[in-house]
Design a protein around this motif. Structure first.
Motif, PDB file in Angstrom:
ATOM      1  N   ALA A 139      42.846  30.146  47.735  1.00 25.82           N
ATOM      2  CA  ALA A 139      43.306  31.188  46.819  1.00 25.82           C
ATOM      3  C   ALA A 139      43.565  30.619  45.428  1.00 25.82           C
ATOM      4  CB  ALA A 139      44.577  31.836  47.365  1.00 25.82           C
ATOM      5  N   LYS A 154      37.884  33.790  54.926  1.00 28.13           N
ATOM      6  CA  LYS A 154      38.652  34.457  55.987  1.00 28.13           C
ATOM      7  C   LYS A 154      38.894  33.544  57.183  1.00 28.13           C
ATOM      8  CE  LYS A 154      39.004  38.649  54.170  1.00 28.13           C
ATOM      9  NZ  LYS A 154      40.305  39.263  53.854  1.00 28.13           N
ATOM     10  N   ALA A 197      44.248  28.055  53.342  1.00 21.88           N
ATOM     11  CA  ALA A 197      43.981  29.357  52.720  1.00 21.88           C
ATOM     12  C   ALA A 197      44.592  29.439  51.326  1.00 21.88           C
ATOM     13  CB  ALA A 197      44.525  30.482  53.605  1.00 21.88           C
ATOM     14  N   TYR A 252      44.037  39.085  50.576  1.00 18.78           N
ATOM     15  CA  TYR A 252      43.930  37.766  51.204  1.00 18.78           C
ATOM     16  C   TYR A 252      45.309  37.138  51.369  1.00 18.78           C
ATOM     17  CZ  TYR A 252      41.882  33.121  52.085  1.00 18.78           C
ATOM     18  OH  TYR A 252      41.522  31.917  52.634  1.00 18.78           O
ATOM     19  N   ILE A 257      42.317  31.722  57.284  1.00 19.09           N
ATOM     20  CA  ILE A 257      43.566  32.485  57.276  1.00 19.09           C
ATOM     21  C   ILE A 257      44.588  31.889  58.242  1.00 19.09           C
ATOM     22  CG2 ILE A 257      44.587  34.699  57.925  1.00 19.09           C
ATOM     23  CD1 ILE A 257      43.355  34.813  55.232  1.00 19.09           C
ATOM     24  N   THR A 305      34.385  37.432  45.411  1.00 20.38           N
ATOM     25  CA  THR A 305      35.149  36.184  45.400  1.00 20.38           C
ATOM     26  C   THR A 305      34.306  35.068  46.001  1.00 20.38           C
ATOM     27  OG1 THR A 305      36.162  36.733  47.521  1.00 20.38           O
ATOM     28  CG2 THR A 305      37.364  37.352  45.531  1.00 20.38           C
ATOM     29  N   LEU A 315      37.715  32.673  48.818  1.00 20.16           N
ATOM     30  CA  LEU A 315      38.629  33.316  49.764  1.00 20.16           C
ATOM     31  C   LEU A 315      37.977  33.379  51.136  1.00 20.16           C
ATOM     32  CD1 LEU A 315      40.116  36.201  47.590  1.00 20.16           C
ATOM     33  CD2 LEU A 315      40.833  33.807  47.781  1.00 20.16           C
ATOM     34  N   ASP A 346      47.151  38.771  54.183  1.00 19.16           N
ATOM     35  CA  ASP A 346      46.704  38.288  55.490  1.00 19.16           C
ATOM     36  C   ASP A 346      47.306  36.916  55.805  1.00 19.16           C
ATOM     37  OD1 ASP A 346      45.199  40.546  55.896  1.00 19.16           O
ATOM     38  OD2 ASP A 346      43.333  39.665  55.157  1.00 19.16           O
ATOM     39  N   GLU A 352      40.896  41.777  46.068  1.00 20.08           N
ATOM     40  CA  GLU A 352      40.627  40.992  47.269  1.00 20.08           C
ATOM     41  C   GLU A 352      41.639  39.856  47.409  1.00 20.08           C
ATOM     42  OE1 GLU A 352      36.729  39.622  48.030  1.00 20.08           O
ATOM     43  OE2 GLU A 352      35.760  41.558  47.660  1.00 20.08           O
TER      44      GLU A 352
END
Length: 535
Positions: A330, A317, A326, A380, A320, A312, A315, A383, A376
Motif C-alpha cells: 500500500a 490481494k 500488505a 485494500y 492481505i 493499481t 495492491l 481488508d 481501491e
C-alpha cells in the motif's frame, strides 16, 4: 477415516506455520524476496531459505509470481527463486521425516503459550507457527500408527499392485492430489509415512514423489491465468523444468532406488529422492534461466492486445493475510498517487507559463485516475484491518488512510486550478510577466513540498517536517506579497492584471489550500499527527 483426519491435521498445521511466519516476518520476507533481482544464485538462495521457513514451495511460487506480474521481479530471477523454493521444501521434508513425535506435544504447548500470552504481535505469530509445527509432527505420528492396519487391507494391496505397472496413471493421480491439497510437502510426507509402514512399495513411491513434484507446479499456473504473461512465464517455466527432469529421470528410477537404499529405509529413500530430484532440477536449469525466460517470452508473447491497464499496481490481494507485506504494498501505491499529482502540477505550471496550451484534459484524466486509485486503496486498507493485525500495523493503516485522504484533496485542488487557468485561455487573457513569475515561483515551492511530504510522513523524518513547515510559512508570505503586488499593478493600470484579477486571487487561494494538505500529510505519523483533516 483416521488417516484422512491425520492428513487434514497435517495440512492445517502446514498452513499455520506458513501464515505464522508470514505475519511475523512479512516485511523481512518481502525484503529478501526483493533481493531476487540481484542475480540467479542470490535468487536461488533466497527462495530456498524462505521456503524452509514457510514449508511450502507453492506459497513462495505464488508470492514471486505475483511480484513478476507487477514487473517487480524479472522472469529469470523468478525462475531461480522457484528452483530454490523446490529445494527448500525438500529440505523441510528431510527434517520432518525423522520421528519427532516426542516433540509434537511440547511444540503445541509452547506455541499455545506464546500465542495466548505473548505481548508482541510477532511473538504471537511465532507461537502460531510453533503450534502448526507441533500439529504436523503429531499428524505424522498418527499417520504412522493408523497406517499399520492398512497393511492387511486386501483392497489397498490390489490398488497399489495395479498402480505399480501404471507409471503415467500414478503420476497423474499424485499430481491431481497435490494440486487439490496445494502442498507437495504434505503429499511427500504422507507417501513416505505409508512407505515406512510397508504399504507403498519403493518403486511406486518414487513415481508418486515425481507426481507430487509435478502437481506442485499446478497451483501457481492456475493462480496466474488471469494475470499478465510475466507471472505466467515464471509458473510455466517451473512446470516445464519439472516435466523435463521427470522424463529424464523416469527410465533410471529402478537404478536410483537401489542406490538410495543404502542410505536408509523405504521412507528415507523417498525423501532422499525428493531432495535429489530437486537438486538435479536446479543443477540442470539454474544456469539456463535467462535462456528459458527468452524462450518463454517467444512462445507466450506479451502482445498487449486488448490489455487494460490496472488501476493499481502494488495492491496485491494475496498479501492481505500478511498485514506487514500488505501495508508495504500500500505504501508503494501511495508513491504512484504522488507521481500522478506531480504530473498535474507540471501541467498547471505549463498552463500558467503558456496560457494557450493548457492541457486540462490531461489534468482531468490524472484526477480520475487518482480518485480510482484511492478508492481501491481504501478498500485494500479495510481488508487488511479485518485480518489479525498488531496495534502498530493498525496505526500504520490509519496513517496511510489519512495521508491518502490529504493527497486526494491535493489532486482535486490542483485539477481545479488547471481548469480555472484553462477557462479563460480562449479569450487570450494572459497574466502579467510579474504575476506569471510569482505564480510559477509558488508552484515550484508546492512541487518541492509534494515530493517531500510522503518521505516526512512515512519515514518519520522530523527534519523534513520542519522544512515543510518553513515552506508553508514561506508560501503564505509569497501569497500575501503577490496579492499586494497585484493590487499595485491594478493601481498602475496594467491591463493584464486587470483582466486576471479574479483568476489570480482564486489561484492564490487554491495554492494555500494545496500546501495546507501537503503539510498536514507530512505531519501524519508524528507526534503532532492529531491535526484534523479539512475537506
Amino acid at each position: 477415516m483416521q488417516i484422512v483426519g491425520s492428513v487434514a491435521l497435517m495440512l492445517w498445521g502446514i498452513r499455520l506455520v506458513r501464515t505464522g511466519f508470514i505475519r511475523a516476518f512479512g516485511g523481512s520476507l518481502r525484503h529478501y524476496l526483493g533481493l531476487a533481482i540481484s542475480g540467479r544464485l542470490t535468487s536461488f538462495g533466497v527462495g530456498l531459505a524462505i521456503t524452509v521457513f514457510l514449508q511450502s514451495s507453492t506459497a513462495t511460487a505464488l508470492i514471486i509470481s505475483s511480484f513478476a506480474s507487477k514487473g517487480l521481479v524479472q522472469t529469470p530471477a523468478a525462475l531461480a527463486v522457484m528452483l530454490g523454493a523446490d529445494v527448500g521444501t525438500s529440505i523441510s521434508a528431510q527434517i520432518l521425516s525423522f520421528n519427532l513425535s516426542w516433540l509434537a506435544y511440547a511444540a503445541i504447548l509452547i506455541g499455545f503459550f506464546l500465542h495466548g500470552r505473548g505481548g508482541r504481535f510477532a511473538t504471537r505469530q511465532i507461537g502460531r507457527a510453533i503450534v502448526g509445527l507441533g500439529m504436523v509432527l503429531l499428524a505424522l505420528s498418527l499417520i504412522r500408527m493408523s497406517s499399520q492396519p492398512l497393511r492387511e487391507a486386501d483392497g489397498l494391496a490390489y490398488v497399489l499392485s495395479a498402480l505399480e505397472g501404471e507409471v503415467l496413471l500414478t503420476l497423474f493421480l499424485m499430481a491431481v492430489l497435490t494440486w487439490l491439497v496445494h502442498s507437495s510437502l504434505a503429499v511427500v510426507l504422507l507417501t513416505a509415512s505409508l512407505a515406512s509402514a510397508g504399504i507403498v512399495p519403493t518403486g511406486t513411491g518414487l513415481v508418486m514423489i515425481l507426481g507430487a513434484n509435478i502437481g506442485g507446479t499446478i497451483p501457481p499456473i492456475i493462480a496466474t491465468l488471469s494475470t499478465g504473461p510475466q507471472s505466467q512465464h515464471a509458473a510455466l517455466g517451473n512446470a516445464g523444468f519439472k516435466l523435463l527432469a521427470s522424463l529424464l529421470v523416469l527410465p533410471f528410477l529402478p537404478w536410483v532406488g537401489e542406490r538410495l537404499q543404502s542410505f536408509g529405509g523405504d521412507a528415507q529413500v523417498l525423501v532422499n529422492f525428493h531432495l535429489t530430484f530437486n537438486l538435479l532440477v536446479a543443477t540442470l536449469f539454474l544456469p539456463w534461466v535467462q535462456t528459458a525466460a527468452a524462450l518463454l517470452a517467444r512462445v507466450f508473447p506479451d502482445t498487449g492486445a486488448g490489455a487494460v491497464e490496472p488501476v493499481t499496481k502494488y495492491l496485491d490481494k494475496e498479501l492481505i493475510t500478511s498485514p506487514a507485506l500488505a501495508l508495504t504494498s500500500a505504501t508503494r501505491e501511495l508513491y504512484r498517487v504522488n507521481e500522478r499529482i506531480e504530473d498535474s502540477l507540471a501541467l498547471l505550471s505549463g498552463g500558467i507559463a503558456a496560457r494557450d496550451q493548457v492541457d486540462v484534459q490531461g489534468a482531468q484524466e490524472n484526477r480520475a485516475r487518482v480518485a480510482a486509485m484511492l478508492e481501491e486503496f481504501k478498500f485494500y486498507l479495510t481488508d487488511i484491518t479485518r485480518e489479525e493485525i498488531s496495534e502498530s500495523d493498525s496505526a500504520k493503516a490509519m496513517n496511510l488512510l489519512l495521508i491518502a485522504t490529504n493527497l486526494g484533496h491535493v489532486s482535486e485542488l490542483v485539477t481545479n486550478a488547471v481548469e480555472l487557468t484553462a477557462s479563460t485561455s480562449h479569450e487570450q487573457i494572459r497574466f502579467s510577466e510579474a504575476g506569471t513569475a510569482e505564480l510559477l515561483e509558488m508552484l515550484e515551492l508546492i512541487h518541492q513540498g509534494i515530493r517531500l511530504a510522503l518521505s516526512a510522513a512515512l519515514l518519520g523524518d522530523a527534519k523534513v517536517r520542519k522544512t515543510l513547515q518553513k515552506g508553508r510559512k514561506e508560501l503564505e508570505r509569497m501569497v500575501d506579497e503577490s496579492r499586494q503586488a497585484h493590487f499595485s499593478r491594478l493601481a498602475e493600470g496594467t491591463l493584464s492584471s486587470i483582466s486576471t484579477t479574479s483568476l489570480h486571487n482564486e489561484l492564490l487561494r487554491d495554492f494555500s489550500r494545496i500546501y495546507y494538505h501537503i503539510y498536514t500529510a507530512s505531519k501524519i505519523g508524528g507526534r503532532d499527527s492529531s491535526v484534523m483533516i479539512r475537506g
